[in-house]
Design an enzyme around this catalytic site. Structure first.
Site, PDB file in Angstrom:
ATOM      1  N   ARG A 106       2.642 -16.569  -1.466  1.00 24.54           N
ATOM      2  CA  ARG A 106       1.278 -16.208  -1.056  1.00 24.54           C
ATOM      3  C   ARG A 106       0.483 -17.495  -0.982  1.00 24.54           C
ATOM      4  O   ARG A 106       0.369 -18.226  -1.964  1.00 24.54           O
ATOM      5  CB  ARG A 106       0.644 -15.245  -2.063  1.00 24.54           C
ATOM      6  N   HIS A 133      -0.291 -10.245   6.550  1.00 23.87           N
ATOM      7  CA  HIS A 133       0.107  -9.637   5.265  1.00 23.87           C
ATOM      8  C   HIS A 133       1.181  -8.582   5.571  1.00 23.87           C
ATOM      9  O   HIS A 133       0.951  -7.377   5.428  1.00 23.87           O
ATOM     10  CB  HIS A 133      -1.123  -9.028   4.584  1.00 23.87           C
ATOM     11  N   GLN A 136       2.271  -5.750   3.039  1.00 23.58           N
ATOM     12  CA  GLN A 136       1.273  -4.695   2.949  1.00 23.58           C
ATOM     13  C   GLN A 136       1.501  -3.649   4.040  1.00 23.58           C
ATOM     14  O   GLN A 136       1.468  -2.439   3.787  1.00 23.58           O
ATOM     15  CB  GLN A 136      -0.131  -5.310   3.101  1.00 23.58           C
ATOM     16  N   ASP A 226     -10.667  -2.940   4.902  1.00 25.98           N
ATOM     17  CA  ASP A 226     -10.333  -3.986   3.929  1.00 25.98           C
ATOM     18  C   ASP A 226     -11.621  -4.751   3.622  1.00 25.98           C
ATOM     19  O   ASP A 226     -12.644  -4.579   4.314  1.00 25.98           O
ATOM     20  CB  ASP A 226      -9.250  -4.921   4.528  1.00 25.98           C
ATOM     21  N   CYS A 265      -5.988  -1.582   1.607  1.00 24.13           N
ATOM     22  CA  CYS A 265      -4.906  -2.331   0.958  1.00 24.13           C
ATOM     23  C   CYS A 265      -5.217  -2.660  -0.492  1.00 24.13           C
ATOM     24  O   CYS A 265      -4.306  -2.914  -1.274  1.00 24.13           O
ATOM     25  CB  CYS A 265      -4.607  -3.597   1.741  1.00 24.13           C
ATOM     26  N   ARG A 293       3.928  -0.064  -2.084  1.00 24.43           N
ATOM     27  CA  ARG A 293       4.242  -1.506  -2.021  1.00 24.43           C
ATOM     28  C   ARG A 293       5.573  -1.762  -2.736  1.00 24.43           C
ATOM     29  O   ARG A 293       6.416  -2.513  -2.257  1.00 24.43           O
ATOM     30  CB  ARG A 293       3.137  -2.338  -2.702  1.00 24.43           C
TER      31      ARG A 293
HETATM   32  N1   CP Z   1      -3.006  -5.517  -1.443  1.00 28.36           N
HETATM   33  C1   CP Z   1      -2.644  -6.643  -2.104  1.00 28.36           C
HETATM   34  O1   CP Z   1      -1.906  -7.493  -1.600  1.00 28.36           O
HETATM   35  O2   CP Z   1      -3.173  -6.726  -3.353  1.00 28.36           O
HETATM   36  P1   CP Z   1      -3.103  -8.002  -4.306  1.00 28.36           P
HETATM   37  O3   CP Z   1      -3.993  -9.055  -3.721  1.00 28.36           O
HETATM   38  O4   CP Z   1      -3.588  -7.491  -5.628  1.00 28.36           O
HETATM   39  O5   CP Z   1      -1.679  -8.486  -4.368  1.00 28.36           O
HETATM   40  N1  NVA Z   2      -7.790  -9.534   3.375  1.00 29.10           N
HETATM   41  C1  NVA Z   2      -7.623  -9.608   1.945  1.00 29.10           C
HETATM   42  C2  NVA Z   2      -6.404  -8.877   1.532  1.00 29.10           C
HETATM   43  C3  NVA Z   2      -6.133  -8.886   0.050  1.00 29.10           C
HETATM   44  C4  NVA Z   2      -4.887  -8.150  -0.303  1.00 29.10           C
HETATM   45  C5  NVA Z   2      -7.544 -11.074   1.519  1.00 29.10           C
HETATM   46  O1  NVA Z   2      -6.853 -11.854   2.195  1.00 29.10           O
HETATM   47  O2  NVA Z   2      -8.183 -11.438   0.548  1.00 29.10           O
END
Ligand code: CP
Ligand code: NVA
Length: 308
Positions: A106, A133, A136, A226, A265, A293
């Site tokens: 990530r 993502h 997700q 989101d 999400c 997930r």
């Molecule tokens: N939806 C998601 O990826 O959540 P986190 O940021 O908690 O991993």
């Molecule tokens: N769009 C959000 C998703 C988090 C899971 C971010 O990137 O922060």
């Protein structure tokens, strides 16, 4: 369907048949896990999970999936790695791939995951970048399929910021043959390259952008939103002002299909992009979505590195 040994950087790394294969395997895991019958296909396998941004769901669902499959996760936060002192993500990944059988990353720049995949000898999974993502969206499509039995022709509306989740959703919808409308203010559209890629699969009419939330949600069977400010983004105040007419609330939901489900999400900023009564209401499938997930990622890892 054979995806063993591949990377998973974008949801579009899977074709329609492969995507369906992962989703069917995820349903299988959900059933088997409920009956305590999961085959430990990751026995003896290590999976490195590197986080340069915070995470609750991605981290724990990957760790839980790996545990249930008999493997072992090694979770690394960039602040405790030499990355925090300037070692490049590429050198880090190159070294880690000598120890582990797969890696998830990530991070901020999408190019970092792409470069890591080139440098690593083991499958690399995108655990969220500023652009996409994809893990997700596997869970999202699994959840939609659970509710409607099929994906083809389902109408999804996404309202809010055209961010990483919106990008992967647009692509995922195109691959699955769904109809996707994104409602966002001007200047908050999804990535133009991704929109072009999605439209090249299913045509312009199936992946639409509108600048009005009600127009987007009209008749939709899935309504998704989101956060307005993603990790790493600035100018939260301006973003809140610009996106204020795109809140997913009960009033907006009245124009959706009567059987519509609501997805997010998570994490949610309750009272901003979604109201309590919607996220906690009867149409909300967000808790199943979060659970999925784990099942979707178990399926992905099993197919990428699982022992036969
Ligand atoms: N939806 C998601 O990826 O959540 P986190 O940021 O908690 O991993
Ligand atoms: N769009 C959000 C998703 C988090 C899971 C971010 O990137 O922060």
């Amino acid at each position: 369907m054979e995806i063993k040994g591949r990377d998973f950087i974008s949801i579009s790394d899977l074709n329609a048949g492969e995507l369906l294969g992962v989703l069917e395997r995820a349903v299988h895991f959900k059933r088997e896990l409920g009956a305590w019958r999961v085959k430990p296909s990751l026995t003896g396998q290590l999976v490195g999970l590197i986080f340069q941004k915070p995470s609750t769901r991605t981290r724990v669902s990957f760790e839980a999936a790996i545990y249930h499959l008999g493997g072992r996760p090694i979770t690394l936060n960039s602040s405790e790695l030499q990355i925090g002192r300037g070692e490049s993500i590429l050198d880090t990944g190159r070294v880690l791939s000598r120890y582990v059988q797969a890696m998830a990353l990530r991070t901020f720049g999408h190019w970092e995951v792409e470069e890591l995949a080139k440098a690593a000898d083991v499958p690399v999974i995108n655990a969220l970048t500023d652009l996409e993502h994809p893990c997700q969206v596997l869970a999202d499509l699994m959840t939609i399929r659970e509710h409607f039995g099929d994906l083809s022709g389902i109408k999804l509306a996404y309202v809010g910021d055209g961010n990483n989740v919106a990008n992967s959703l647009a692509l995922g919808c195109a691959i699955a043959g769904m109809d996707c409308t994104i409602g966002c203010p001007k200047g908050y559209e999804p990535d133009a390259g991704i929109l072009g890629q999605a439209r090249s699969m299913v045509g312009r009419d199936s992946i639409r952008i509108v600048h009005n939330a009600r127009d987007a949600v009209e008749g939709a069977q899935v309504v998704y939103t989101d956060v307005w400010t993603s990790m790493g983004q600035k100018e939260e105040h301006r973003r809140k002002r610009d996106l204020r007419h795109y809140q997913l609330n009960s009033d907006l939901l009245t124009v959706a299909d009567a059987e519509a489900i609501v997805l997010h999400c998570l994490p949610a900023h309750r009272g901003e992009e979604i109201t309590d009564e919607v996220i906690d209401g009867p149409r909300s499938a967000v808790w199943d979505q979060a659970e999925n997930r784990m099942h979707a990622q178990a399926a992905l890892l099993d197919l990428l590195i699982g022992l036969d």
